[in-house]
Enzyme design. Structure first.
Site, mmCIF file in Angstrom:
data_model
loop_
_atom_site.group_PDB
_atom_site.id
_atom_site.type_symbol
_atom_site.label_atom_id
_atom_site.label_comp_id
_atom_site.label_asym_id
_atom_site.label_seq_id
_atom_site.Cartn_x
_atom_site.Cartn_y
_atom_site.Cartn_z
ATOM 1 C CD GLU A 97 9.174 13.871 11.435
ATOM 2 O OE1 GLU A 97 8.051 13.347 11.510
ATOM 3 O OE2 GLU A 97 10.155 13.310 10.923
ATOM 4 N N GLY A 109 6.522 5.731 8.264
ATOM 5 C CA GLY A 109 5.586 6.853 8.313
ATOM 6 C C GLY A 109 5.744 7.598 9.614
ATOM 7 C CB SER A 110 3.621 10.069 11.268
ATOM 8 O OG SER A 110 2.414 9.350 11.371
ATOM 9 C CD GLU A 131 13.505 2.359 10.282
ATOM 10 O OE1 GLU A 131 13.731 3.474 10.787
ATOM 11 O OE2 GLU A 131 14.143 1.338 10.579
ATOM 12 C CB CYS A 170 12.636 10.219 8.270
ATOM 13 S SG CYS A 170 13.557 9.238 7.089
ATOM 14 C CD GLN A 218 4.358 18.464 6.087
ATOM 15 O OE1 GLN A 218 3.851 17.392 6.344
ATOM 16 N NE2 GLN A 218 5.068 19.141 6.988
ATOM 17 C CE LYS A 276 -2.134 3.074 3.015
ATOM 18 N NZ LYS A 276 -1.985 4.089 2.037
ATOM 19 N N GLY A 326 2.682 4.901 13.443
ATOM 20 C CA GLY A 326 3.543 3.775 13.820
ATOM 21 C C GLY A 326 3.096 3.119 15.120
HETATM 22 P P1 NAD Z 1 1.718 8.701 7.821
HETATM 23 O O1 NAD Z 1 1.987 8.004 9.105
HETATM 24 O O2 NAD Z 1 0.619 9.669 7.766
HETATM 25 O O3 NAD Z 1 1.387 7.623 6.684
HETATM 26 C C1 NAD Z 1 2.285 6.577 6.371
HETATM 27 C C2 NAD Z 1 1.491 5.459 5.717
HETATM 28 O O4 NAD Z 1 0.612 4.892 6.679
HETATM 29 C C3 NAD Z 1 0.618 5.922 4.548
HETATM 30 O O5 NAD Z 1 0.630 4.943 3.536
HETATM 31 C C4 NAD Z 1 -0.744 6.016 5.199
HETATM 32 O O6 NAD Z 1 -1.806 5.904 4.286
HETATM 33 C C5 NAD Z 1 -0.698 4.840 6.155
HETATM 34 N N1 NAD Z 1 -1.674 4.895 7.239
HETATM 35 C C6 NAD Z 1 -2.261 5.981 7.790
HETATM 36 N N2 NAD Z 1 -3.138 5.608 8.749
HETATM 37 C C7 NAD Z 1 -3.090 4.267 8.824
HETATM 38 C C8 NAD Z 1 -3.757 3.295 9.615
HETATM 39 N N3 NAD Z 1 -4.670 3.631 10.523
HETATM 40 N N4 NAD Z 1 -3.458 2.001 9.435
HETATM 41 C C9 NAD Z 1 -2.533 1.636 8.524
HETATM 42 N N5 NAD Z 1 -1.893 2.495 7.722
HETATM 43 C C10 NAD Z 1 -2.158 3.806 7.871
HETATM 44 O O7 NAD Z 1 3.102 9.343 7.357
HETATM 45 P P2 NAD Z 1 3.365 10.276 6.082
HETATM 46 O O8 NAD Z 1 2.795 11.620 6.359
HETATM 47 O O9 NAD Z 1 2.979 9.577 4.816
HETATM 48 O O10 NAD Z 1 4.962 10.343 6.071
HETATM 49 C C11 NAD Z 1 5.693 11.261 6.814
HETATM 50 C C12 NAD Z 1 6.306 10.594 8.020
HETATM 51 O O11 NAD Z 1 7.098 9.488 7.614
HETATM 52 C C13 NAD Z 1 7.243 11.497 8.796
HETATM 53 O O12 NAD Z 1 7.005 11.372 10.181
HETATM 54 C C14 NAD Z 1 8.624 10.945 8.456
HETATM 55 O O13 NAD Z 1 9.613 11.199 9.420
HETATM 56 C C15 NAD Z 1 8.342 9.520 8.310
HETATM 57 N N6 NAD Z 1 9.391 8.846 7.531
HETATM 58 C C16 NAD Z 1 10.271 8.029 8.192
HETATM 59 C C17 NAD Z 1 11.284 7.400 7.493
HETATM 60 C C18 NAD Z 1 12.232 6.475 8.193
HETATM 61 O O14 NAD Z 1 12.773 5.599 7.532
HETATM 62 N N7 NAD Z 1 12.450 6.610 9.491
HETATM 63 C C19 NAD Z 1 11.422 7.607 6.123
HETATM 64 C C20 NAD Z 1 10.527 8.461 5.488
HETATM 65 C C21 NAD Z 1 9.507 9.065 6.198
#
Ligand code: NAD
Length: 479
Positions: free
Chosen positions: A381, A226-227, A248, A282, A329, A173, A231
């Site tokens: 962040e 993701g965030s 991550e 990130c 954003q 996804k 997470g």
């Molecule tokens: P997000 O957490 O909003 O979304 C990430 C993914 O999770 C998306 O595909 C989203 O649709 C999905 N998601 C959202 N709600 C969900 C749920 N209830 N159940 C399952 N999946 C769900 O993050 P974002 O805004 O897309 O990305 C930005 C974040 O990602 C920042 O915090 C950034 O630091 C982090 N990030 C971390 C790394 C790393 O490797 N540490 C790398 C890139 C980005």
């Protein structure tokens, strides 16, 4: 009417009733395309297909796995300009960054094509006479892959390639905001010779598609980037049903600049680490922790560099920083710029909306000085082109400030002192440490990941990826 990009389930392209509009953040009149939004029933079909196909792929030969991954790597590389352009058009990073990330995705597939040929076990003598013991790595089964919007081709690559390399089936996804590159990878994989059902693409919302992946008992492991907030939810849901998971998440990465640093190196590290890719990494260095003796010279030199930086359409030649990814954003970035000012930090550069030839989310990179580590802009962040300079009296104080954060992804230092560089490498509480390099920008063949609230579970990338994508079996035999 733009093309409807369908989901890929059980080896077929499956249209959906609902679709998202993928809009170019450099020009909101430009629609990249319409992308299917899967329903919970679509996700269930994808998981069922993956489950059915997983047994066969688990028994595939190293050569078969190699050949599939190699074909994907080769096609991504051959189409790097086109795919890099798609990436920049949908996400807003510059064309050079988009093409660079696409090349990276190809390198990752190529790396795991090689790894498929090298998967080894161990055999050691038993403590009992006549008994032999061996340890082998077996696939997990079905892997759920959930990715964010900010690296739309590299992050999917560094999860999909090892999943397939180690014999797993995949339900992938991509981020709802930026599904174009994920769809393009799926289209390439669809022609790679991989048996039907081993790889499935389900685009759409986290609340529908993500939830369905997290909750399915037939998804044996979930790899998420993701965030931190999402997470935690992934962790709780997976732990609740005893599924393996890997997270991550965010960062609040420090770049320490010591009095003895080479000023030019420090300024370039800060500029690149904090602001390139619009600060939407990130690993971005959002906290610049600078000792007294170099502080004013560093701020003056960085401000001068920032004044000359070109913020414009991501696809335009000469652009150094593209737009913010979307309105929400941008609103978040502007909120934090207001918060920083209210908290007493001094905005010395940027922070205002910029108008360009096309309607887009352009923001002048913002630099704060006189920030403290207690301020919200130093603790939370922001995920945009916003960084703060925090003064430190000494190396020891700078190190303490660097570590005083709930995150621990990447930590950097600029210094010409071997003593301080070595001490920092050992004592920085982060998964990755950079000396005289930006906190962002890593190799693809070595582990990537953090500590504390930044990461959970085994590392991604390089040979360490096997930890997550396989499970160990210990077999005994009385010979
Ligand atoms: P997000 O957490 O909003 O979304 C990430 C993914 O999770 C998306 O595909 C989203 O649709 C999905 N998601 C959202 N709600 C969900 C749920 N209830 N159940 C399952 N999946 C769900 O993050 P974002 O805004 O897309 O990305 C930005 C974040 O990602 C920042 O915090 C950034 O630091 C982090 N990030 C971390 C790394 C790393 O490797 N540490 C790398 C890139 C980005």
């Amino acid at each position: 009417m733009s093309k409807h990009h369908a989901n890929f389930i059980a080896g077929e392209w499956v249209a959906s009733a609902e679709a998202s509009r993928n809009v170019n953040p450099s020009d909101t009149n430009d629609v990249v395309g319409e992308y299917a939004r899967a329903s919970a029933a679509d996700v269930a079909n994808a998981i069922a297909a993956a489950k059915a196909a997983s047994h066969g792929w688990a028994r595939s030969t190293p050569q078969e796995r190699h050949d599939v991954l190699r074909r994907v790597a080769d096609e991504i590389l051959a189409r790097k300009d086109e795919l890099g352009r798609l990436l920049s058009r949908e996400e807003g990073k510059t064309l050079a960054e988009g093409i660079g990330e696409t090349i990276r995705a190809s390198q990752i597939f190529a790396f795991f094509a090689g790894e498929a040929l090298r998967l080894a076990g161990e055999k050691i003598a038993s403590v009992r006479p006549g008994v032999e013991v061996e340890m082998t790595r077996e696939p997990m089964g079905v892997i759920g892959i959930i990715t964010p919007w900010n690296f739309p081709i590299a992050i999917p690559a560094w999860k999909i390639a090892p999943a397939l390399c180690y014999g797993n089936a995949v339900v992938f996804k991509p981020a709802d905001l930026v599904p174009g590159c994920g769809w393009a990878i799926a289209e390439i994989i669809a022609r790679s010779g991989l048996p039907k059902g081993v790889f499935n693409l389900v685009m759409g919302r986290g609340s529908v598609v993500g939830e369905a992946i997290l909750k399915s008992r037939d998804v044996h492991a979930v790899t998420f980037t993701g965030s931190a907030a999402t997470g935690r939810h992934v962790a709780a849901t997976c732990a609740g049903r005893m599924a393996k998971f890997q997270l991550e998440m965010g960062g609040k990465n420090p770049l320490v600049v010591l009095d003895d640093a080479d000023l030019k190196t420090a300024v370039e590290c800060a500029l690149n680490g904090a602001f390139f890719s619009t600060g939407q990494r990130c690993t971005a260095s959002s906290r610049l922790i600078v000792t007294e003796g170099i502080h004013d010279r560093f701020v003056a030199a960085l401000s001068e560099r920032l004044a000359g930086v070109v913020v414009d359409d991501a696809l335009k030649a000469g652009t150094q920083i593209g737009p913010v990814v979307d309105q929400s954003q941008l609103d978040q970035d502007l909120d934090y710029i207001r918060i920083g000012t209210q908290e007493g930090a001094k905005l010395v550069s940027g922070g205002q909306i910029l108008n360009r030839a096309t309607p887009g989310f352009y923001l002048a990179p913002a630099l704060f000085t006189e920030a403290t580590n207690a301020m919200r802009i130093s603790r939370e962040e922001i995920f945009g082109p916003v960084a703060s300079v925090i003064r430190a009296k000494s190396y020891d104080e700078a190190l303490a400030i660097a570590n005083d954060t709930e995150y621990g992804l990447s930590s950097g230092i600029c210094t010409t002192s071997l003593k301080h560089a070595s001490h920092f490498k050992r004592n920085a509480e982060a998964g990755m440490v950079m000396v005289n390099l930006p906190t962002a920008g890593v190799d693809y063949h070595v582990p990537f990941g953090g500590r504390k609230a930044s990461s959970y579970g085994p590392r991604e990338q390089g040979r360490y990826a096997a930890e997550f994508f396989t499970q160990v079996k210990t077999s005994y035999i009385l010979a």
